[in-house]
Scaffold this motif. Structure first.
Motif, PDB file in Angstrom:
ATOM      1  N   VAL A 151     -11.810   2.603  -2.274  1.00 47.05           N
ATOM      2  CA  VAL A 151     -10.822   2.627  -1.204  1.00 47.05           C
ATOM      3  C   VAL A 151     -10.052   3.913  -1.145  1.00 47.05           C
ATOM      4  O   VAL A 151      -9.170   4.049  -0.157  1.00 47.05           O
ATOM      5  CB  VAL A 151      -9.918   1.438  -1.224  1.00 47.05           C
ATOM      6  CG1 VAL A 151     -10.592   0.199  -1.338  1.00 47.05           C
ATOM      7  CG2 VAL A 151      -9.180   1.422  -2.703  1.00 47.05           C
ATOM      8  N   ASN A 152     -10.323   4.874  -2.032  1.00 40.26           N
ATOM      9  CA  ASN A 152      -9.928   6.096  -1.784  1.00 40.26           C
ATOM     10  C   ASN A 152      -8.418   6.412  -1.929  1.00 40.26           C
ATOM     11  O   ASN A 152      -7.601   6.924  -1.317  1.00 40.26           O
ATOM     12  CB  ASN A 152     -10.204   6.732  -0.330  1.00 40.26           C
ATOM     13  CG  ASN A 152      -9.925   8.368  -0.301  1.00 40.26           C
ATOM     14  OD1 ASN A 152     -10.063   8.859  -1.306  1.00 40.26           O
ATOM     15  ND2 ASN A 152      -9.581   9.025   0.703  1.00 40.26           N
ATOM     16  N   LEU A 153      -8.078   5.682  -3.098  1.00 38.90           N
ATOM     17  CA  LEU A 153      -6.634   5.519  -3.595  1.00 38.90           C
ATOM     18  C   LEU A 153      -6.559   5.863  -5.101  1.00 38.90           C
ATOM     19  O   LEU A 153      -7.696   5.771  -5.749  1.00 38.90           O
ATOM     20  CB  LEU A 153      -6.039   4.231  -3.455  1.00 38.90           C
ATOM     21  CG  LEU A 153      -5.765   3.516  -1.908  1.00 38.90           C
ATOM     22  CD1 LEU A 153      -5.208   2.190  -2.268  1.00 38.90           C
ATOM     23  CD2 LEU A 153      -4.662   4.655  -1.195  1.00 38.90           C
ATOM     24  N   THR A 154      -5.225   6.073  -5.584  1.00 37.97           N
ATOM     25  CA  THR A 154      -5.235   6.314  -7.073  1.00 37.97           C
ATOM     26  C   THR A 154      -5.113   4.898  -7.664  1.00 37.97           C
ATOM     27  O   THR A 154      -5.052   3.793  -7.156  1.00 37.97           O
ATOM     28  CB  THR A 154      -3.953   6.798  -7.498  1.00 37.97           C
ATOM     29  OG1 THR A 154      -2.935   6.196  -7.135  1.00 37.97           O
ATOM     30  CG2 THR A 154      -3.929   8.396  -6.799  1.00 37.97           C
ATOM     31  N   ALA A 155      -5.711   4.863  -8.902  1.00 35.56           N
ATOM     32  CA  ALA A 155      -5.706   3.606  -9.672  1.00 35.56           C
ATOM     33  C   ALA A 155      -4.446   2.699  -9.819  1.00 35.56           C
ATOM     34  O   ALA A 155      -4.205   1.621  -9.660  1.00 35.56           O
ATOM     35  CB  ALA A 155      -6.066   3.764 -11.168  1.00 35.56           C
ATOM     36  N   SER A 156      -3.229   3.780  -9.732  1.00 35.37           N
ATOM     37  CA  SER A 156      -1.810   3.192  -9.806  1.00 35.37           C
ATOM     38  C   SER A 156      -1.431   2.790  -8.513  1.00 35.37           C
ATOM     39  O   SER A 156      -0.743   1.537  -8.394  1.00 35.37           O
ATOM     40  CB  SER A 156      -0.982   4.417 -10.094  1.00 35.37           C
ATOM     41  OG  SER A 156      -0.973   5.192  -9.129  1.00 35.37           O
ATOM     42  N   ALA A 157      -2.070   3.251  -7.270  1.00 35.19           N
ATOM     43  CA  ALA A 157      -1.790   2.634  -6.077  1.00 35.19           C
ATOM     44  C   ALA A 157      -2.444   1.369  -5.762  1.00 35.19           C
ATOM     45  O   ALA A 157      -2.155   0.459  -5.222  1.00 35.19           O
ATOM     46  CB  ALA A 157      -2.299   3.599  -5.077  1.00 35.19           C
ATOM     47  N   VAL A 158      -3.660   1.269  -6.413  1.00 33.70           N
ATOM     48  CA  VAL A 158      -4.431  -0.104  -6.249  1.00 33.70           C
ATOM     49  C   VAL A 158      -3.502  -1.108  -7.121  1.00 33.70           C
ATOM     50  O   VAL A 158      -3.518  -2.367  -6.682  1.00 33.70           O
ATOM     51  CB  VAL A 158      -6.000   0.061  -7.011  1.00 33.70           C
ATOM     52  CG1 VAL A 158      -6.319  -1.382  -7.219  1.00 33.70           C
ATOM     53  CG2 VAL A 158      -6.862   0.802  -5.976  1.00 33.70           C
ATOM     54  N   SER A 159      -3.249  -0.812  -8.188  1.00 36.89           N
ATOM     55  CA  SER A 159      -2.599  -1.755  -9.058  1.00 36.89           C
ATOM     56  C   SER A 159      -1.073  -2.152  -8.079  1.00 36.89           C
ATOM     57  O   SER A 159      -0.829  -3.310  -8.299  1.00 36.89           O
ATOM     58  CB  SER A 159      -2.104  -1.050 -10.241  1.00 36.89           C
ATOM     59  OG  SER A 159      -1.204  -2.064 -10.982  1.00 36.89           O
ATOM     60  N   GLN A 160      -0.621  -1.270  -7.505  1.00 28.52           N
ATOM     61  CA  GLN A 160       0.599  -1.755  -6.783  1.00 28.52           C
ATOM     62  C   GLN A 160       0.439  -2.449  -5.652  1.00 28.52           C
ATOM     63  O   GLN A 160       1.094  -3.575  -5.547  1.00 28.52           O
ATOM     64  CB  GLN A 160       1.431  -0.407  -6.062  1.00 28.52           C
ATOM     65  CG  GLN A 160       1.955   0.471  -7.218  1.00 28.52           C
ATOM     66  CD  GLN A 160       2.258   1.871  -6.966  1.00 28.52           C
ATOM     67  OE1 GLN A 160       2.271   2.243  -5.617  1.00 28.52           O
ATOM     68  NE2 GLN A 160       2.757   2.517  -8.057  1.00 28.52           N
ATOM     69  N   GLN A 161      -0.775  -2.229  -4.941  1.00 28.80           N
ATOM     70  CA  GLN A 161      -1.358  -3.046  -3.950  1.00 28.80           C
ATOM     71  C   GLN A 161      -1.595  -4.585  -4.483  1.00 28.80           C
ATOM     72  O   GLN A 161      -1.249  -5.528  -3.664  1.00 28.80           O
ATOM     73  CB  GLN A 161      -2.477  -2.466  -3.277  1.00 28.80           C
ATOM     74  CG  GLN A 161      -2.203  -1.649  -2.049  1.00 28.80           C
ATOM     75  CD  GLN A 161      -3.452  -1.479  -1.435  1.00 28.80           C
ATOM     76  OE1 GLN A 161      -4.218  -1.878  -1.333  1.00 28.80           O
ATOM     77  NE2 GLN A 161      -3.104  -0.347  -0.578  1.00 28.80           N
ATOM     78  N   ILE A 162      -2.133  -4.790  -5.396  1.00 29.06           N
ATOM     79  CA  ILE A 162      -2.667  -6.035  -6.183  1.00 29.06           C
ATOM     80  C   ILE A 162      -1.156  -6.540  -6.524  1.00 29.06           C
ATOM     81  O   ILE A 162      -1.211  -8.045  -6.249  1.00 29.06           O
ATOM     82  CB  ILE A 162      -3.497  -5.917  -7.289  1.00 29.06           C
ATOM     83  CG1 ILE A 162      -4.805  -5.201  -6.818  1.00 29.06           C
ATOM     84  CG2 ILE A 162      -3.513  -7.335  -7.983  1.00 29.06           C
ATOM     85  CD1 ILE A 162      -5.374  -6.181  -5.949  1.00 29.06           C
TER      86      ILE A 162
END
Length: 311
Positions: A25-36
């Motif tokens: 999804v072209n994000l950082t891993a931390s951004a993915v964690s925040q979305q979840i």
């Protein structure tokens, strides 16, 4: 909840990790964690078991992923319809091995004239696993052997019926079915399905205990061993349609009484229904071209095969 969050949770499911999803999804891993975390907060439930490394979807998470796949697919198709575009995207399809070499590729080719912008992603596997992948939303549909226990969320539509056939080396053309079973060693297709157990029962009835000489887990290997003169085998008719002339002797197994039915399994509610209906119709035509028995919904199974020799 927005589509970006849904895309992210599906990406985590597909990649198996937050880091893998970040690349998709072209994000950082931390951004993915925040979305979840934001999604879990909005829903009021945990979607992942974070005691495992990497975190794994729990039951609620799996349920959300199934819904997310459906929502995202529906939105894609709605966007195409509103803009006047044609059906596009990737059809994720599963098939058992014996139909993955000719029937399914020919059906995909036939679909190109109907949906020029559609592409295909084929997964080959066992019927039970493919059905689980359809139920989980990892596949749009699959062509599988008939099962008694189809989950209530899925529908199974018959596509074809094919007889089981006894195949033997070409130098055995003067022997009957019973003589072949009693005189030649057996090459077993190693698979744990009810049909395999039924074959064992019928072989015992025909000739007592059979001498097993080889085991293989792919039909091409089984057919190849027979062509090499190693022994006989019981296989579906579709598995030897490409056999070179003169390389096999074929006999109707149990007078054509034992058949297997294959059908299309899909979710009861699917945004791909139109495409899948067209695919099923295309498959009927391919099945007829291959000399097999096509089965439309509600049509009784036709079980008949005459003694034959591939020459």
């Amino acid at each position: 909840m927005d589509t970006r969050q849904l895309q992210t949770v599906v990406a985590v499911a597909d990649s198996g990790s937050f880091a893998g999803a970040a690349r998709i999804v072209n994000l950082t891993a931390s951004a993915v964690s925040q979305q979840i975390q934001a999604l879990e907060s909005e829903l009021g439930v945990l979607l992942f078991d974070r005691n495992k490394r990497p975190p794994q979807l729990n039951a609620k998470g799996e349920e959300l992923v199934r819904a997310a796949r459906s929502v995202l697919q529906t939105m894609t198709e709605a966007r195409m319809a509103i803009s006047g575009g044609r059906t596009a995207g990737v059809l994720k399809f599963g098939a058992i091995r014996t139909v993955s070499m000719r029937l399914v590729p020919l059906a995909f080719a036939g679909m190109r004239s109907l949906y020029a912008d559609l592409s295909f992603d084929l997964t080959v596997g066992m019927s039970e696993r493919l059905m689980a992948d359809v139920a989980a939303g990892r596949l749009d549909a699959a062509l599988v052997a008939e099962h008694v226990g189809v989950p209530g969320t899925l529908s199974w539509s018959p596509v074809m019926s094919e007889p089981l056939v006894l195949i033997a080396p070409p130098d055995a053309s003067d022997r009957t079915e019973v003589e072949l079973v009693r005189s030649l060693p057996f090459i077993r297709y190693e698979t744990d399905v009810p049909l395999a157990r039924q074959i064992d029962t019928e072989l015992s009835r025909l000739g007592g205990s059979v001498k097993e000489i080889a085991v293989a887990n792919t039909m091409p290997s089984v057919v190849g061993m027979v062509q090499a003169g190693l022994g006989l085998a019981i296989v579906p008719k579709i598995s030897f349609l490409d056999a070179r002339p003169g390389t096999l002797v074929c006999r109707s197994f149990c007078n054509g009484a034992i058949t297997r039915r294959l059908g299309l399994v899909q979710r009861q509610v699917s945004s791909r229904s139109e495409v899948l209906n067209a695919l099923r119709q295309t498959m009927y035509g391919v099945v007829n071209e291959l000399g097999l028995d096509a089965l439309s919904p509600g049509q009784p199974e036709v079980a008949a095969v005459s003694a034959m020799t591939v020459d």
